[in-house]
Design an enzyme around this catalytic site. Structure first.
Site, short mmCIF file in Angstrom:
data_model
loop_
_atom_site.label_atom_id
_atom_site.label_comp_id
_atom_site.label_asym_id
_atom_site.label_seq_id
_atom_site.Cartn_x
_atom_site.Cartn_y
_atom_site.Cartn_z
N ASP A 16 -8.86 -69.04 -10.00
CA ASP A 16 -9.71 -68.53 -10.72
C ASP A 16 -8.48 -69.44 -12.55
O ASP A 16 -7.27 -68.26 -12.22
CB ASP A 16 -10.22 -68.02 -11.36
CG ASP A 16 -11.80 -67.63 -10.83
OD1 ASP A 16 -11.47 -68.50 -9.54
OD2 ASP A 16 -12.66 -66.55 -10.87
N LYS A 29 -15.56 -61.65 -26.49
CA LYS A 29 -15.48 -62.35 -25.25
C LYS A 29 -16.07 -63.54 -25.71
O LYS A 29 -15.58 -64.37 -25.01
CB LYS A 29 -15.26 -60.67 -23.82
CG LYS A 29 -14.99 -62.18 -23.21
CD LYS A 29 -14.77 -61.57 -21.74
CE LYS A 29 -15.08 -62.46 -20.77
NZ LYS A 29 -14.96 -61.74 -19.48
N ASP A 62 -13.59 -74.49 -12.31
CA ASP A 62 -12.06 -73.99 -12.69
C ASP A 62 -11.74 -72.47 -11.42
O ASP A 62 -10.84 -71.59 -11.91
CB ASP A 62 -12.52 -73.61 -13.70
CG ASP A 62 -12.01 -72.22 -14.73
OD1 ASP A 62 -13.63 -71.81 -13.97
OD2 ASP A 62 -11.73 -71.79 -14.94
#
Length: 330
Positions: free
Chosen positions: A25, A94, A246
């Site tokens: 990733d 986050k 991704d």
């Protein structure tokens, strides 16, 4: 389970042919692309574009910056900063850091932070969420300075395209795929009274959505290009390849090959003068000719032409460093 099958294989586990996909990733991939676009040395380090003995954590980096500024504000007696003592941590910021590159608004970021404060400090969430949202945005801008200049330039271009040219933002990806942002306001016009309603079939460009959407949509087109180029390289070398955004997958025996190709294609993509190509495309497509610059609103039109040429300056990051970064995709 494949592990059991491998251990039971007559020839030993070394002879067992696994078909489980193993994935690698990106490390906050949207910010990786913006850091590369802007050659942003500090930002590149935070998102693992540069080699490091341990993986870097951009969320923790930003949380640390936010906490340092909060402590300063606490010493100044700011009520919101005092209320957030021992509250600022990675989890709180986050989601806002992750979505900043994909167009989260100030309101959206406040809501994200409020939800996190519900879990750790519910009594302070109303007063502190707006303060913490602004502080997080400010720290992101400092951490990814070059990247933020690019995003600001893109926002201005989308806004001026809507205002001056009455046109949606459009571009071509590095693979030649045309992209047009389909954000319009549909206003119904009464043919007799010439009054406007709210819904109908006569569209005009939605300036606010065009402006907010160009930076995230552009980076989506770049990460899609990177994925396609990696997939094509894997196909050339007969490597199985599957991806979700991704997250790139292949078989265990080919993981090292895949991540090498992934790094190479990221560097190959960003070694192109992508911002200059965008600028040239927009000049050809939307720039005003000398004849059009005469007469009404000529000053605004000249400013628009100038804006299209003002490609933001880049930082000092060396793209080749990506080739040696273990944690770029992992």
């Amino acid at each position: 389970m494949e592990l059991c099958d491998a251990l039971k294989h007559p020839g030993g586990p070394e002879e067992f042919q696994s078909r489980l996909p193993v994935h690698a990733d990106g490390s906050c991939n949207g910010l990786q692309h913006y850091a590369a676009l802007g050659r942003d040395a500090q930002g590149a380090e935070s998102v693992n574009l540069r080699a490091s003995p341990v993986p870097r954590d951009v969320y923790a980096d930003v949380a640390e910056m936010v906490e340092k500024q909060r402590a300063i504000d606490e010493q100044s007696g700011l009520a919101e900063a005092v209320a957030l003592k021992d509250v600022v941590r990675r989890k709180v910021v986050k989601q806002t850091v992750m979505t900043s590159v994909y167009g989260v608004t100030a309101y959206g970021a406040r809501q994200q932070i409020r939800r996190q404060l519900d879990a750790v400090a519910p009594e302070h969430r109303r007063a502190a969420a707006a303060y913490l949202q602004q502080l997080t945005f400010d720290c992101l801008r400092k951490r990814f300075e070059s990247a933020r200049h690019i995003q600001d330039w893109l926002c201005r271009i989308a806004q001026e395209l809507a205002y001056v040219r009455k046109a949606p933002a459009e571009w071509e990806t590095p693979m030649g795929m045309p992209v047009v942002q389909p954000y319009f306001l549909y206003v119904q016009k009464d043919e007799k009274t010439h009054t406007s309603g709210s819904i109908g079939d006569k569209p005009r460009v939605d300036m606010r959505r065009q402006r907010n959407a160009l930076p995230p949509n552009l980076v989506h087109s770049l990460d899609a290009t990177h994925m396609m180029r990696t997939a094509l390289r894997c196909r050339q070398q007969d490597i199985a390849f599957v991806s979700v955004h991704d997250s790139f997958w292949t078989h265990a025996c080919d993981v090292d090959k895949m991540v090498r190709l992934c790094r190479e294609e990221f560097v190959n993509l960003h070694e192109q003068p992508l911002l200059e190509q965008l600028s040239q495309y927009w000049i050809r497509r939307f720039g005003f000719s000398e004849d059009e610059l005469r007469g009404k609103a000529s000053a605004r039109k000249r400013e628009f032409n100038t804006l299209l040429t003002q490609v933001p300056q880049r930082g000092s990051f060396q793209l080749k460093d990506v080739l040696e970064s273990t944690y770029f995709f992992c």
